[in-house]
Design an enzyme around this catalytic site. Structure first.
Site, PDB file in Angstrom:
ATOM      1  N   HIS A  98       0.870  -1.179   0.000  1.00 29.35           N
ATOM      2  CA  HIS A  98       0.000   0.000   0.000  1.00 29.35           C
ATOM      3  C   HIS A  98       0.899   1.218   0.000  1.00 29.35           C
ATOM      4  CE1 HIS A  98       0.983   0.839   4.194  1.00 29.35           C
ATOM      5  NE2 HIS A  98       0.648  -0.400   4.509  1.00 29.35           N
ATOM      6  N   ASP A 146      -0.131 -20.217  11.642  1.00 31.75           N
ATOM      7  CA  ASP A 146       1.120 -20.692  12.225  1.00 31.75           C
ATOM      8  C   ASP A 146       1.182 -20.304  13.707  1.00 31.75           C
ATOM      9  OD1 ASP A 146       3.995 -20.928  12.885  1.00 31.75           O
ATOM     10  OD2 ASP A 146       4.235 -21.247  10.724  1.00 31.75           O
ATOM     11  N   SER A 171       3.457  -4.956   6.630  1.00 33.24           N
ATOM     12  CA  SER A 171       3.006  -4.527   5.310  1.00 33.24           C
ATOM     13  C   SER A 171       4.066  -4.826   4.261  1.00 33.24           C
ATOM     14  CB  SER A 171       2.728  -3.024   5.300  1.00 33.24           C
ATOM     15  OG  SER A 171       1.658  -2.696   6.115  1.00 33.24           O
TER      16      SER A 171
END
Length: 336
Positions: free
Chosen positions: A159, A282, A297
């Site tokens: 992003h 996980d 991110s």
């Protein structure tokens, strides 16, 4: 009853905070090298962005010259009286030295350039002000998605870098990419996204050249990636629900592979960075981070031996889940 699920973008931790691939299918199938490494960025705006407009008392009444002159939050001030505005201090100096004369401003609003005339007013101590809070830079930590050795660029974040107060995409003036180490992780919990906490090591890795809704891109100096295997970028229609892997770094600078699941394919909108939903399965990542945290991110997602996308957002009320952006749309956004 309508239930709204609140999510938050995984913006940079240390802040002062695409449909068809236009360059052709053969480009889309080229080999890239897997990221997952943390990086630091020192980001400087192209101009200064208005983050708030505030009235002040001039001795007679409350005034806000910026608002009266037609400026708005998210406007980017580029020049004043023909002089480039590169930082907060430049704008402050222009107002202070105006002696009450109108300032001719060139601004950018929604991608269009406009001119505004602003008349600074004195405050109660005799200083000329505009009544605008602005931001000129930020710094933080994110994660590299992939390296393209053939075209000498990297992709990261999944992003854009946005202003933390307004959410507007920051205009890129210049930005240096440096190496970083993760020293600890603050776990995510319901209603509170955690974070990767780290520090810059100041080894220069490259420069950022693009800040887009689908990720940030730049030129890399160290392009020696032969030691890692190459991966193909998957087409959007190759992404499927089911098992996948996320590569990220939660300690030091060495990425690790973690198990996740793709639970939903949302859309094939090349302008969106919310193309599919992921869920961390996980136990190691759940134990250490509570799921997805800020700073992840850009962490690459691999399925069936191909890079299918990158982590972009976390669900505030379900921190083990979040959104991913399709890698195909990151590639096409770079070449756009």
């Amino acid at each position: 009853m309508k239930i709204v699920v609140k999510i938050t973008g995984l913006t940079l931790v240390l802040m002062l905070m695409l449909g068809n691939y236009g360059a052709g299918a053969e480009e889309q199938k080229q080999t890239v090298y897997l990221g997952g490494q943390p990086f630091g960025v020192k980001f400087y705006n192209d101009g200064v962005i208005i983050v708030n407009l505030e009235e002040y008392f001039d001795g007679h009444q409350y005034v806000c010259p910026a608002k009266s002159g037609g400026l708005k939050v998210n406007d980017i001030i580029k020049t004043v009286n023909g002089t480039e505005i590169r930082c907060n201090e430049d704008l402050q100096k222009a107002a202070t030295e105006s002696e009450g004369q109108r300032l001719d401003m060139l601004i950018s609003r929604d991608g269009k350039e406009l001119r505004k005339n602003i008349l600074p007013r004195k405050n109660t101590v005799g200083v000329y002000l505009l009544g605008a809070w602005v931001r000129d830079s930020c710094a933080g930590i994110g994660t590299v998605t992939y390296y393209d050795k053939e075209h000498h660029y990297f992709a990261a974040l999944g992003h854009g870098i946005c202003d933390r107060d307004t959410g507007a995409l920051l205009p890129l003036g210049s930005a240096e990419i440096v190496s970083a180490n993760i020293s600890s992780a603050t776990k995510s919990s319901v209603g509170s996204p955690g974070s990767l906490n780290g520090y810059f090591t100041y080894k220069s890795l490259g420069v950022m050249t693009k800040n887009t809704e689908s990720g940030v891109f730049g030129t890399i100096f160290d392009n020696n990636r032969e030691e890692s295997p190459g991966y193909e970028i998957a087409d959007f229609d190759e992404i499927r629900t089911g098992e996948a892997e996320m590569i990220t770094t939660v300690s030091g600078s060495n990425p690790q592979v973690y198990e996740i699941e793709i639970t939903k394919i949302c859309n094939d909108d090349e302008t969106s960075n919310e193309n599919f939903v992921i869920k961390v399965t996980d136990s190691r990542l759940l134990d250490s981070c509570g799921g997805i945290v800020q700073g992840m991110s850009g962490s690459p997602i691999v399925q069936d031996g191909k890079i299918i996308g990158a982590v972009t957002h976390v669900f505030l009320n379900r921190p083990e889940e979040g959104y991913g952006v399709a890698a195909q749309f990151m590639v096409s956004n770079y070449h756009a």
